[in-house]
Design a protein around this motif. Structure first.
Motif, PDB file in Angstrom:
ATOM      1  N   TYR A   1       0.807  -1.216   0.000  1.00  0.00           N
ATOM      2  CA  TYR A   1       0.000   0.000   0.000  1.00  0.00           C
ATOM      3  C   TYR A   1       0.845   1.273   0.000  1.00  0.00           C
ATOM      4  O   TYR A   1       0.326   2.374   0.211  1.00  0.00           O
ATOM      5  CB  TYR A   1      -0.950   0.006   1.203  1.00  0.00           C
ATOM      6  CG  TYR A   1      -2.149  -0.889   1.015  1.00  0.00           C
ATOM      7  CD1 TYR A   1      -3.226  -0.502   0.211  1.00  0.00           C
ATOM      8  CD2 TYR A   1      -2.228  -2.125   1.649  1.00  0.00           C
ATOM      9  CE1 TYR A   1      -4.335  -1.314   0.044  1.00  0.00           C
ATOM     10  CE2 TYR A   1      -3.327  -2.952   1.489  1.00  0.00           C
ATOM     11  CZ  TYR A   1      -4.380  -2.536   0.687  1.00  0.00           C
ATOM     12  OH  TYR A   1      -5.479  -3.348   0.527  1.00  0.00           O
ATOM     13  N   GLY A   2       2.157   1.132  -0.242  1.00  0.00           N
ATOM     14  CA  GLY A   2       2.992   2.308  -0.429  1.00  0.00           C
ATOM     15  C   GLY A   2       3.539   2.946   0.828  1.00  0.00           C
ATOM     16  O   GLY A   2       4.076   4.062   0.778  1.00  0.00           O
ATOM     17  N   LYS A   3       3.434   2.273   1.965  1.00  0.00           N
ATOM     18  CA  LYS A   3       4.026   2.803   3.196  1.00  0.00           C
ATOM     19  C   LYS A   3       5.543   2.631   3.154  1.00  0.00           C
ATOM     20  O   LYS A   3       6.061   1.727   2.499  1.00  0.00           O
ATOM     21  CB  LYS A   3       3.463   2.077   4.424  1.00  0.00           C
ATOM     22  CG  LYS A   3       1.962   2.211   4.617  1.00  0.00           C
ATOM     23  CD  LYS A   3       1.556   3.609   5.004  1.00  0.00           C
ATOM     24  CE  LYS A   3       0.075   3.669   5.375  1.00  0.00           C
ATOM     25  NZ  LYS A   3      -0.364   5.046   5.648  1.00  0.00           N
ATOM     26  N   ARG A   4       6.260   3.477   3.884  1.00  0.00           N
ATOM     27  CA  ARG A   4       7.719   3.436   3.910  1.00  0.00           C
ATOM     28  C   ARG A   4       8.192   2.860   5.245  1.00  0.00           C
ATOM     29  O   ARG A   4       7.808   3.343   6.315  1.00  0.00           O
ATOM     30  CB  ARG A   4       8.306   4.827   3.694  1.00  0.00           C
ATOM     31  CG  ARG A   4       7.820   5.496   2.410  1.00  0.00           C
ATOM     32  CD  ARG A   4       8.604   6.760   2.122  1.00  0.00           C
ATOM     33  NE  ARG A   4       9.906   6.435   1.528  1.00  0.00           N
ATOM     34  CZ  ARG A   4      10.906   7.298   1.447  1.00  0.00           C
ATOM     35  NH1 ARG A   4      10.776   8.500   1.964  1.00  0.00           N
ATOM     36  NH2 ARG A   4      12.055   6.954   0.869  1.00  0.00           N
ATOM     37  N   ILE A   5       9.034   1.833   5.150  1.00  0.00           N
ATOM     38  CA  ILE A   5       9.563   1.168   6.338  1.00  0.00           C
ATOM     39  C   ILE A   5      11.063   1.439   6.415  1.00  0.00           C
ATOM     40  O   ILE A   5      11.832   0.973   5.583  1.00  0.00           O
ATOM     41  CB  ILE A   5       9.310  -0.347   6.302  1.00  0.00           C
ATOM     42  CG1 ILE A   5       7.825  -0.654   6.088  1.00  0.00           C
ATOM     43  CG2 ILE A   5       9.817  -0.995   7.589  1.00  0.00           C
ATOM     44  CD1 ILE A   5       7.509  -2.138   5.976  1.00  0.00           C
ATOM     45  N   LYS A   6      11.473   2.194   7.401  1.00  0.00           N
ATOM     46  CA  LYS A   6      12.891   2.488   7.609  1.00  0.00           C
ATOM     47  C   LYS A   6      13.513   1.343   8.400  1.00  0.00           C
ATOM     48  O   LYS A   6      13.056   1.010   9.490  1.00  0.00           O
ATOM     49  CB  LYS A   6      13.046   3.793   8.397  1.00  0.00           C
ATOM     50  CG  LYS A   6      14.480   4.237   8.614  1.00  0.00           C
ATOM     51  CD  LYS A   6      15.048   4.900   7.380  1.00  0.00           C
ATOM     52  CE  LYS A   6      16.358   5.600   7.675  1.00  0.00           C
ATOM     53  NZ  LYS A   6      16.880   6.329   6.503  1.00  0.00           N
ATOM     54  N   MET A   7      14.546   0.724   7.825  1.00  0.00           N
ATOM     55  CA  MET A   7      15.215  -0.381   8.487  1.00  0.00           C
ATOM     56  C   MET A   7      16.434   0.127   9.251  1.00  0.00           C
ATOM     57  O   MET A   7      17.180   0.984   8.778  1.00  0.00           O
ATOM     58  CB  MET A   7      15.637  -1.432   7.465  1.00  0.00           C
ATOM     59  CG  MET A   7      14.476  -2.053   6.696  1.00  0.00           C
ATOM     60  SD  MET A   7      13.187  -2.784   7.731  1.00  0.00           S
ATOM     61  CE  MET A   7      14.134  -4.056   8.594  1.00  0.00           C
ATOM     62  N   VAL A   8      16.623  -0.412  10.442  1.00  0.00           N
ATOM     63  CA  VAL A   8      17.717  -0.013  11.321  1.00  0.00           C
ATOM     64  C   VAL A   8      18.526  -1.256  11.647  1.00  0.00           C
ATOM     65  O   VAL A   8      17.982  -2.252  12.133  1.00  0.00           O
ATOM     66  CB  VAL A   8      17.173   0.622  12.620  1.00  0.00           C
ATOM     67  CG1 VAL A   8      18.320   0.994  13.551  1.00  0.00           C
ATOM     68  CG2 VAL A   8      16.316   1.844  12.299  1.00  0.00           C
ATOM     69  N   GLU A   9      19.818  -1.204  11.372  1.00  0.00           N
ATOM     70  CA  GLU A   9      20.663  -2.370  11.645  1.00  0.00           C
ATOM     71  C   GLU A   9      21.034  -2.436  13.117  1.00  0.00           C
ATOM     72  O   GLU A   9      21.363  -1.427  13.739  1.00  0.00           O
ATOM     73  CB  GLU A   9      21.931  -2.333  10.795  1.00  0.00           C
ATOM     74  CG  GLU A   9      22.769  -3.590  10.931  1.00  0.00           C
ATOM     75  CD  GLU A   9      23.919  -3.681   9.937  1.00  0.00           C
ATOM     76  OE1 GLU A   9      24.654  -4.679   9.983  1.00  0.00           O
ATOM     77  OE2 GLU A   9      24.078  -2.740   9.110  1.00  0.00           O
ATOM     78  N   THR A  10      20.971  -3.628  13.674  1.00  0.00           N
ATOM     79  CA  THR A  10      21.411  -3.879  15.032  1.00  0.00           C
ATOM     80  C   THR A  10      22.352  -5.070  15.018  1.00  0.00           C
ATOM     81  O   THR A  10      22.269  -5.932  14.137  1.00  0.00           O
ATOM     82  CB  THR A  10      20.221  -4.147  15.979  1.00  0.00           C
ATOM     83  OG1 THR A  10      20.706  -4.449  17.292  1.00  0.00           O
ATOM     84  CG2 THR A  10      19.369  -5.313  15.498  1.00  0.00           C
ATOM     85  N   ASN A  11      23.229  -5.127  15.986  1.00  0.00           N
ATOM     86  CA  ASN A  11      24.148  -6.258  16.102  1.00  0.00           C
ATOM     87  C   ASN A  11      23.654  -7.300  17.090  1.00  0.00           C
ATOM     88  O   ASN A  11      24.299  -8.328  17.292  1.00  0.00           O
ATOM     89  CB  ASN A  11      25.541  -5.769  16.535  1.00  0.00           C
ATOM     90  CG  ASN A  11      26.178  -4.871  15.491  1.00  0.00           C
ATOM     91  OD1 ASN A  11      26.079  -5.137  14.302  1.00  0.00           O
ATOM     92  ND2 ASN A  11      26.798  -3.788  15.936  1.00  0.00           N
ATOM     93  N   VAL A  12      22.520  -7.023  17.710  1.00  0.00           N
ATOM     94  CA  VAL A  12      21.982  -7.924  18.739  1.00  0.00           C
ATOM     95  C   VAL A  12      21.087  -8.965  18.082  1.00  0.00           C
ATOM     96  O   VAL A  12      19.999  -8.636  17.589  1.00  0.00           O
ATOM     97  CB  VAL A  12      21.206  -7.131  19.809  1.00  0.00           C
ATOM     98  CG1 VAL A  12      20.669  -8.084  20.874  1.00  0.00           C
ATOM     99  CG2 VAL A  12      22.094  -6.069  20.429  1.00  0.00           C
ATOM    100  N   GLN A  13      21.536 -10.206  18.067  1.00  0.00           N
ATOM    101  CA  GLN A  13      20.752 -11.280  17.456  1.00  0.00           C
ATOM    102  C   GLN A  13      19.554 -11.656  18.312  1.00  0.00           C
ATOM    103  O   GLN A  13      18.445 -11.797  17.834  1.00  0.00           O
ATOM    104  CB  GLN A  13      21.639 -12.522  17.245  1.00  0.00           C
ATOM    105  CG  GLN A  13      22.478 -12.466  15.990  1.00  0.00           C
ATOM    106  CD  GLN A  13      21.738 -12.990  14.762  1.00  0.00           C
ATOM    107  OE1 GLN A  13      20.541 -13.244  14.794  1.00  0.00           O
ATOM    108  NE2 GLN A  13      22.455 -13.136  13.671  1.00  0.00           N
ATOM    109  N   GLY A  14      19.784 -11.852  19.613  1.00  0.00           N
ATOM    110  CA  GLY A  14      18.710 -12.330  20.473  1.00  0.00           C
ATOM    111  C   GLY A  14      18.312 -13.750  20.135  1.00  0.00           C
ATOM    112  O   GLY A  14      18.948 -14.410  19.297  1.00  0.00           O
TER     113      GLY A  14
END
Length: 242
Positions: free
Chosen positions: A212-225
């Motif tokens: 539907y055209g929404k924008r998802i900003k991805m943020v890198e993390t080093n924490v796998q969990g």
């Protein structure tokens, strides 16, 4: 800016029913997740939102806040949308109930996206982790994400994306961690829009936003969990907790 966390918690998970009430070294998985989220001290409020009396009672009897869903929901985002519809909030962060190792650093990165987004160009933000293990890259239970040069999501898939046709190209693979931060309006829009074919095919709710055209900003993390999807995951979590 008022920021809360919602932890959607369904008792009858298809792959591992009742997993959120399994014992994780003296406390249930869902209680461990709730306490880890509270311990970050990042939120104005933290709630577990559930369809289960068992989970509701587990949180409330231990001094937490829980909300019972009024309707049946197919995904966690729908469950959260119903719960926040009449709340006076700006941003809600969805912490998965099966992630008891939720960490403060990663959540701070998501909150920072919205605090720096003066023009309100970001509808939601989410986390990703760099992976290089071939088994994990090809595992359909590991959701992969590809991004553009500005770190906005292009697509999510259970398949390995991008497909490595030219193996001489140094491609980075990213695993999507199912922690989302939404503007309130974005999650309400999601709730009111019907599922389309990509989401239905992959069984990944985040695809509805992209369709539907929404924008998802991805943020890198080093924490796998450790996401607890199977009994083996639970055993790994028990060992890690020690």
């Amino acid at each position: 800016m008022k920021i809360i966390s919602m932890i959607p918690a369904r008792y009858g998970a298809s792959r591992f029913p009742g997993k959120l009430m399994k014992d994780l070294n003296g406390k249930s998985v869902i209680l461990r997740t709730y306490e880890a989220t509270m311990a970050t001290q990042l939120f104005d409020d933290v709630y577990v939102v559930t369809d289960s009396d068992i989970i509701y009672d587990e949180i409330v009897k231990n001094g937490g806040k829980a909300i019972m869903s009024l309707k049946e929901h197919d995904c966690g985002s729908d469950r959260i949308a119903e719960a926040v519809e009449n709340m006076d909030i700006d941003v809600v962060i969805n912490v998965q109930g099966d992630e008891p190792f939720t960490d403060k650093e990663s959540l701070e990165k998501l909150i920072k996206v919205f605090k720096e987004d003066d023009n309100k160009e970001v509808d939601l933000a989410s986390l990703m982790v760099h992976i290089n293990d071939d088994d994990e890259i090809n595992n359909p239970n590991t959701v992969k994400v590809i991004i553009d040069k500005f770190d906005f999501a292009l697509y999510f898939s259970r398949s390995p994306i991008p497909y490595p046709r030219d193996k001489s190209i140094d491609v980075k693979y990213y695993k999507h961690k199912g922690v989302y931060a939404f503007r309130k309006q974005a999650i309400l829009d999601f709730y009111r829009l019907p599922m389309l074919t990509l989401e239905a095919s992959e069984k990944l709710e985040q695809l509805r936003y992209l369709e539907y055209g929404k924008r998802i900003k991805m943020v890198e993390t080093n924490v796998q969990g450790i996401e607890i999807d199977t009994l083996e995951d639970l055993e790994r979590a028990r060992k890690a907790w020690k």
